[in-house]
Design a protein around this motif. Structure first.
Motif, mmCIF file in Angstrom:
data_model
loop_
_atom_site.group_PDB
_atom_site.id
_atom_site.type_symbol
_atom_site.label_atom_id
_atom_site.label_comp_id
_atom_site.label_asym_id
_atom_site.label_seq_id
_atom_site.Cartn_x
_atom_site.Cartn_y
_atom_site.Cartn_z
ATOM 1 N N ALA A 34 -10.632 38.169 5.072
ATOM 2 C CA ALA A 34 -10.664 36.896 4.235
ATOM 3 C C ALA A 34 -11.010 35.760 5.176
ATOM 4 O O ALA A 34 -10.505 35.593 6.322
ATOM 5 C CB ALA A 34 -9.676 36.452 3.447
ATOM 6 N N ILE A 39 -13.632 36.571 0.394
ATOM 7 C CA ILE A 39 -12.792 37.835 0.594
ATOM 8 C C ILE A 39 -13.834 38.873 0.672
ATOM 9 O O ILE A 39 -14.828 39.269 0.022
ATOM 10 C CB ILE A 39 -11.772 38.122 -0.525
ATOM 11 N N LEU A 57 -3.682 28.597 -1.909
ATOM 12 C CA LEU A 57 -4.627 28.797 -0.777
ATOM 13 C C LEU A 57 -5.575 27.616 -0.820
ATOM 14 O O LEU A 57 -6.793 27.741 -0.912
ATOM 15 C CB LEU A 57 -5.507 30.253 -0.692
ATOM 16 N N HIS A 61 -8.794 30.764 3.092
ATOM 17 C CA HIS A 61 -8.255 31.834 3.567
ATOM 18 C C HIS A 61 -8.084 31.675 5.090
ATOM 19 O O HIS A 61 -9.306 31.286 5.700
ATOM 20 C CB HIS A 61 -9.102 33.293 3.233
ATOM 21 N N ASN A 62 -7.207 32.103 5.781
ATOM 22 C CA ASN A 62 -7.148 32.134 7.245
ATOM 23 C C ASN A 62 -7.881 30.779 8.036
ATOM 24 O O ASN A 62 -8.523 30.947 8.863
ATOM 25 C CB ASN A 62 -8.046 33.394 7.809
#
Length: 425
Positions: A34, A39, A57, A61-62
Motif C-alpha cells: 500500500a 492498496i 489512515l 498508507h505508508n
C-alpha cells in the motif's frame, strides 16, 4: 503479475481464521502492499482506497514522512514498549500535542494513555465520569457507535453489535440524536423533561457521550447549534460532556477536533485511529485538569506505552498541523465530493440523499440493499468503500486526507457508474 511469494494456501483464512472477520468478506482478495491512497493485492491488482482503515489512515498508507521517522526510530535501538514509564518519545509527543493542538485552540487537557484502541479511550472516559460524579448512568444517542467492549457497547445503538455482548447492557439511556424526529419534536424536549420529572425513572446521569458526526451510524451530522445546546444543557445540569472523536478527530471533518465548528469545550475527549499517524495503535483520553482524580494505576493497560506510535504521532502533528493548510484542503476536497453526490442524488431524488462534513461523506439509499451492491460493484472496478447505518443503507466515504483531487475524481467516477447501474435496475 505477482508482487509477493506466498507460502500459505488460499483456503487458510476460511479454515483457520474466526468467522468474526467481516471486511475480508466484502473485499475477497489478499492485500499485500500500500502507498498513499492505493492498496495492491498479491496478484498486482490496485484498489483506490476510500476507506482508509476505517479512518485510521488520515495521512494515507505508508506515508513517507512518517515512515522515515519510524524506521529511524526502530533501527536506533530506542525503547518500543514502556507501559506508562516516561520516555523521550512520549515526552516529545506531549510537548508537540500541547504546542500544535491544545495551545492554539485555547484548550487545557490532561492526556491519559488508556491503551491502544478507541474503545480503551471510551472505557476510560466512562469510568472516570462515574468516578468524578459518583453517578452511574450515562446518556448516549440513537445510532451511536462507541466501541465493542462492554462499557462502550452499553452506549452504542446498533442492535446487532449490542447483542454480541451476551449479557444485559445497563446504566445507559439513549436519547434522540439531532434530527432523529425530522424536526417534528423540539431538540432535547424529552431529555429535559425526564431530567425534571421525579417520576421519570431516569437516574441523574454522570455524563453524556456524543459523536459530532455518527460515522458507523450512517454519517449523521449534528448541527453546530445542536451541539452548543447540548453542551449548555450539560453545563446547567452539572453533567459531564464526553465527545467521542475517535473516528472524526485528527482532521477528518476539517478542523483537528470535530467539535471546533460548534465552539464548545467538552469535559472529556476520546481520540484514537489516526492520532498515531501511521496506523499504529494509539489512543488518548483528554480530560479537564480538575477531573484528573485517578489514583496511580487505577486504570492501566500493558500496551498503553507504544513508543513507535508516539514517534509517528509527533511527526504527523509537526508536519500537518503547523498551520491550517490541511484543514482548508480537507474542506475543499469534502465539498468536491459533496457537489458530485448532490448532482448524482438529483438524478435519483426518490432513491438517494447526501450527508457529510469534510472528508466523511455519505450517499444514503432508500433501498439499503442497493448500497451494498454499489460497494460490491465499486470493489470489482477497483474502489474500496464501505456501508454504514442501522441497515447498511449508506455508502460511506473516508478517503485519506492526503488524497489528490484527481484520485477523488477517479473514485467518484467508479462510484457514480456503480450507483447508476444498481439504481437503474
Amino acid at each position: 503479475m505477482t508482487t509477493a511469494t506466498t507460502t500459505f494456501p488460499d483456503t487458510i483464512f476460511d479454515t483457520r481464521e474466526s468467522q468474526v472477520r467481516s471486511y475480508s468478506r466484502a473485499w475477497p482478495t489478499v492485500f499485500d502492499t500500500a502507498e498513499g491512497s492505493w492498496i495492491t493485492d498479491r496478484d498486482g491488482n490496485r484498489y483506490l482506497d476510500f476507506f482508509a482503515g476505517a479512518g485510521a489512515l488520515n495521512y494515507g498508507h505508508n506515508n513517507p514522512v512518517l515512515r522515515e521517522a519510524l524506521v529511524d526510530y526502530l533501527t536506533s535501538g530506542r525503547i518500543t514498549h514502556s507501559l506508562d514509564m516516561s520516555t523521550v518519545a512520549k515526552g516529545e509527543l506531549l510537548e508537540t500535542f500541547t504546542e500544535r493542538i491544545l495551545r492554539p485552540r485555547g484548550l487545557d487537557y490532561r492526556v491519559q494513555f488508556p491503551g491502544p484502541t478507541g474503545t480503551n479511550a471510551v472505557e476510560a472516559a466512562l469510568k472516570l465520569a462515574r468516578k468524578v460524579t459518583g453517578r452511574e448512568s450515562i446518556i448516549n444517542f440513537t445510532n451511536a457507535f462507541h466501541g465493542m467492549t462492554l462499557g462502550s457497547l452499553s452506549v452504542t445503538g446498533n442492535s446487532m453489535k449490542r447483542a454480541g455482548a451476551g449479557i444485559p447492557l445497563v446504566h445507559a439511556t439513549p436519547m434522540p440524536f439531532d434530527n432523529y424526529f425530522g424536526g417534528v419534536a423540539p431538540d432535547f424536549q424529552w431529555f429535559e423533561r425526564v431530567l425534571d420529572d421525579s417520576g421519570s425513572g431516569l437516574n441523574r446521569p454522570a455524563a453524556v457521550i456524543v459523536e459530532t458526526v455518527q460515522g458507523e451510524g450512517g454519517v449523521n451530522v449534528a448541527r453546530p447549534e445542536w451541539l452548543r445546546a447540548l453542551a449548555d444543557l450539560c453545563r446547567r445540569r452539572e453533567i459531564l460532556l464526553i465527545v467521542d472523536d475517535v473516528q472524526m478527530g485528527c482532521g477528518r471533518t476539517g478542523p483537528f477536533f470535530s467539535f471546533e465548528v460548534a465552539g464548545i469545550v467538552p469535559d472529556i475527549v476520546t481520540l484514537s485511529k489516526s492520532i498515531g499517524g501511521y496506523g499504529l495503535p494509539l489512543a488518548l483520553t483528554l480530560l479537564r485538569p480538575e477531573l484528573d482524580v485517578w489514583g496511580p494505576g487505577e486504570h492501566n493497560g500493558t500496551f498503553r506505552g507504544n513508543n513507535p506510535a508516539f514517534v509517528t504521532a509527533k511527526v504527523a502533528l509537526d508536519h500537518y498541523w503547523s498551520d491550517d493548510s490541511l484543514e482548508r484542503a480537507t474542506l475543499a476536497k469534502g465539498e468536491r465530493i459533496a457537489t458530485r453526490f448532490r448532482s448524482l442524488a438529483a438524478e435519483f431524488p426518490e432513491q438517494l440523499a447526501t450527508r457529510g462534513r469534510g472528508l466523511v461523506q455519505g450517499l444514503a439509499f432508500t433501498d439499503s440493499e442497493q448500497a451494498s451492491k454499489v460497494c460490491g460493484t465499486a470493489y470489482r472496478n477497483g474502489l474500496l468503500a464501505e456501508t454504514s447505518g442501522p441497515d447498511d443503507e449508506v455508502v460511506k466515504l473516508l478517503p485519506p486526507l492526503t488524497i489528490s483531487e484527481s484520485e477523488i475524481d477517479l473514485g467518484l467516477d467508479i462510484l457514480e457508474a456503480a450507483t447508476r447501474t444498481e439504481v437503474a435496475r
